[in-house]
Design a protein around this motif. Structure first.
Motif, PDB file in Angstrom:
ATOM      1  N   ARG A  42       0.823  -1.210   0.000  1.00  0.00           N
ATOM      2  CA  ARG A  42       0.000   0.000   0.000  1.00  0.00           C
ATOM      3  C   ARG A  42       0.857   1.260   0.000  1.00  0.00           C
ATOM      4  NH1 ARG A  42      -2.889   3.529   3.425  1.00  0.00           N
ATOM      5  NH2 ARG A  42      -5.045   3.891   2.702  1.00  0.00           N
ATOM      6  N   TYR A  45       1.352   2.790  -3.452  1.00  0.00           N
ATOM      7  CA  TYR A  45       0.271   3.597  -3.999  1.00  0.00           C
ATOM      8  C   TYR A  45       0.253   4.993  -3.388  1.00  0.00           C
ATOM      9  CZ  TYR A  45      -1.504  -0.611  -6.205  1.00  0.00           C
ATOM     10  OH  TYR A  45      -1.627  -1.738  -6.976  1.00  0.00           O
ATOM     11  N   ARG A  46       0.578   5.098  -2.120  1.00  0.00           N
ATOM     12  CA  ARG A  46       0.657   6.416  -1.499  1.00  0.00           C
ATOM     13  C   ARG A  46       1.810   7.208  -2.096  1.00  0.00           C
ATOM     14  NH1 ARG A  46      -2.578   7.358   2.604  1.00  0.00           N
ATOM     15  NH2 ARG A  46      -1.342   9.190   3.091  1.00  0.00           N
ATOM     16  N   ARG A 120      -4.943   8.432  -7.064  1.00  0.00           N
ATOM     17  CA  ARG A 120      -5.889   8.314  -5.948  1.00  0.00           C
ATOM     18  C   ARG A 120      -6.889   7.184  -6.190  1.00  0.00           C
ATOM     19  NH1 ARG A 120      -6.883  14.839  -5.356  1.00  0.00           N
ATOM     20  NH2 ARG A 120      -4.986  15.286  -4.142  1.00  0.00           N
ATOM     21  N   LEU A 123      -5.230   3.919  -5.391  1.00  0.00           N
ATOM     22  CA  LEU A 123      -5.173   3.621  -3.965  1.00  0.00           C
ATOM     23  C   LEU A 123      -6.535   3.164  -3.449  1.00  0.00           C
ATOM     24  CD1 LEU A 123      -3.691   3.592  -1.260  1.00  0.00           C
ATOM     25  CD2 LEU A 123      -4.247   6.023  -1.002  1.00  0.00           C
ATOM     26  N   ASP A 127      -7.328  -0.483  -1.823  1.00  0.00           N
ATOM     27  CA  ASP A 127      -7.907  -0.653  -0.489  1.00  0.00           C
ATOM     28  C   ASP A 127      -9.175  -1.502  -0.539  1.00  0.00           C
ATOM     29  OD1 ASP A 127      -5.898   0.794   0.653  1.00  0.00           O
ATOM     30  OD2 ASP A 127      -7.028   2.650   0.852  1.00  0.00           O
TER      31      ASP A 127
END
Length: 419
Positions: A42, A45-46, A120, A123, A127
């Motif tokens: 993750r 992606y940030r 965005r 991400l 999630d």
């Protein structure tokens, strides 16, 4: 020294107790939060969002100024007399700023803004997909533990009964044969339990991988909410997915972005203008100094940008075709998952009365009645196996229904599906 030895002995004695401590119990919601907070992938992606933000800021800036320095030799000659009137070194310095017209900077910034939106969306999609996978694995782990527990309960019951039969005074071959039959059935139940344990370990290892925990770390899933809500029609679900699906959102942003690239390629024919001050000095018998403003531009005579425009238009057509195909594919997946969910939900609705618990009680009653001689061995073993089969059928069907429901939610952008 004596205190150190006692402390070491205490740790050795306490080690087995720690090794045998029960696995911590967690809910599915807490497990999802743990995985999302600690998943290593993750962070990528940030980081993509931060990188796209830097690119957006850079896209809105002007091009860097250009500096030009010239050195040379100057020689002045009278054309009429033919003599040299001045000779010496010369140098020139100019600094110009390229200026773009036609809104090209705004177009590049708009393209970069779409890249931030894509990061965005990526991400959010990660999630939602990760949460659905964790919930599916978590319920699978719970179901595997339940299946293993039921199989072990039956196996222990059969082995205990077989030992009881062998401990009595045998009156003929029947008791020994019945004990052998019970032990054989216990082996089958223990194999079912071992298979469930293997499935549980595979799911546990994947969960530990997703949450960045040691693979050997044990957890126990608290009994989750297994209610299966009613969902809308397939047409409504497909329409909602067309609007909310993360993949389709990303493809639409890419299509818009490609349209902006087409506009930028068309604007590229407009010439750039470079403007800035210059300073020119010559050293000879007479010192000469020149200064002013320099203006330069290109002349778009040959239209070399036509090829770039055609390439970007082709990519735009490809992006549109990809979007249309993805909309059809996702609608098909929605129809497929909705049909599977409704089929499993309908089957579970027919199996009312909580079959695993009912068959567990029937298996316990069969054990008691067999010990009293009220039922034959065949009925006893059938009831024990029916208990295992019913438990597996209900748990597997519910797991498949929950997996289909989670997939539908992921296709719908992580939104709820209840009517």
């Amino acid at each position: 020294m004596r205190s150190m030895v006692l402390t070491g002995l205490a740790c050795i004695v306490a080690a087995p107790a720690l090794a045998q401590s029960p696995a911590p119990a967690v809910s599915l919601d807490a497990l999802v939060q743990d995985v999302i907070a600690n998943n290593p992938e993750r962070q990528f992606y940030r980081r993509q969002i931060d990188t796209a933000g830097v690119e957006r800021d850079a896209a809105g800036r002007w091009a860097d100024p250009e500096a030009v320095v010239e050195f040379g030799q100057r020689r002045a000659q009278d054309v009429n007399l033919g003599n040299v009137t001045g000779e010496g070194q010369t140098y020139a310095v100019s600094v110009v700023q390229p200026i773009e017209f036609g809104g090209r900077i705004a177009l590049r910034r708009a393209i970069a803004e779409r890249q931030v939106s894509l990061a965005r969306i990526g991400l959010q999609q990660f999630d939602a997909t990760l949460a659905a996978r964790v919930r599916s694995l978590g319920y699978g782990l719970f179901a595997a533990d339940e299946k293993a527990g039921a199989a072990r309960e039956v196996a222990n019951r059969m082995r205990t009964l077989a030992r009881t039969i062998l401990a009595r005074d045998p009156a003929g071959p029947s008791p020994a044969l019945e004990a052998a039959s019970l032990q054989a059935s216990a082996i089958g139940a223990e194999r079912t339990a071992a298979t469930a344990d293997a499935d549980a370990n595979a799911m546990l290892y994947e969960l530990n991988q997703l949450r960045g925990a040691p693979f050997a770390a044990r957890i126990r899933i608290i009994r989750p909410d297994t209610s299966l809500p009613a969902i809308g029609s397939s047409q409504t679900l497909a329409a909602n997915a067309t609007e909310n699906n993360f993949e389709l959102k990303a493809l639409r942003v890419q299509f818009e972005q490609q349209g902006l690239r087409v506009d930028l390629a068309r604007k590229a024919r407009l010439p750039n203008v470079s403007v800035g001050p210059y300073f020119d000095r010559a050293r000879s018998d007479i010192r000469e100094t020149n200064y002013g403003v320099r203006l330069s531009t290109s002349i778009p005579l040959w239209n070399r940008q036509a090829g770039d425009v055609a390439i970007e238009q082709g990519r735009q057509a490809q992006a549109n075709a990809t979007l249309i195909n993805a909309e059809r594919r996702i609608a098909r997946e929605v129809f497929d998952q909705a049909a599977q969910y409704e089929a499993k939900r309908e089957a579970l609705t027919r199996w009312d009365g909580n079959p695993p618990q009912r068959f567990a009680q029937a298996a316990a009653d069969a054990d008691r009645n067999y010990r009293l001689g009220a039922i034959p061995l065949t009925t006893y073993t059938q009831m024990q196996q029916a208990y295992i089969d019913a438990t597996n059928a209900v748990l597997d069907t519910r797991r498949e229904a929950i997996a289909a429901l989670l997939q539908l939610r992921a296709l719908n952008g992580g939104n709820g599906l209840a009517r």
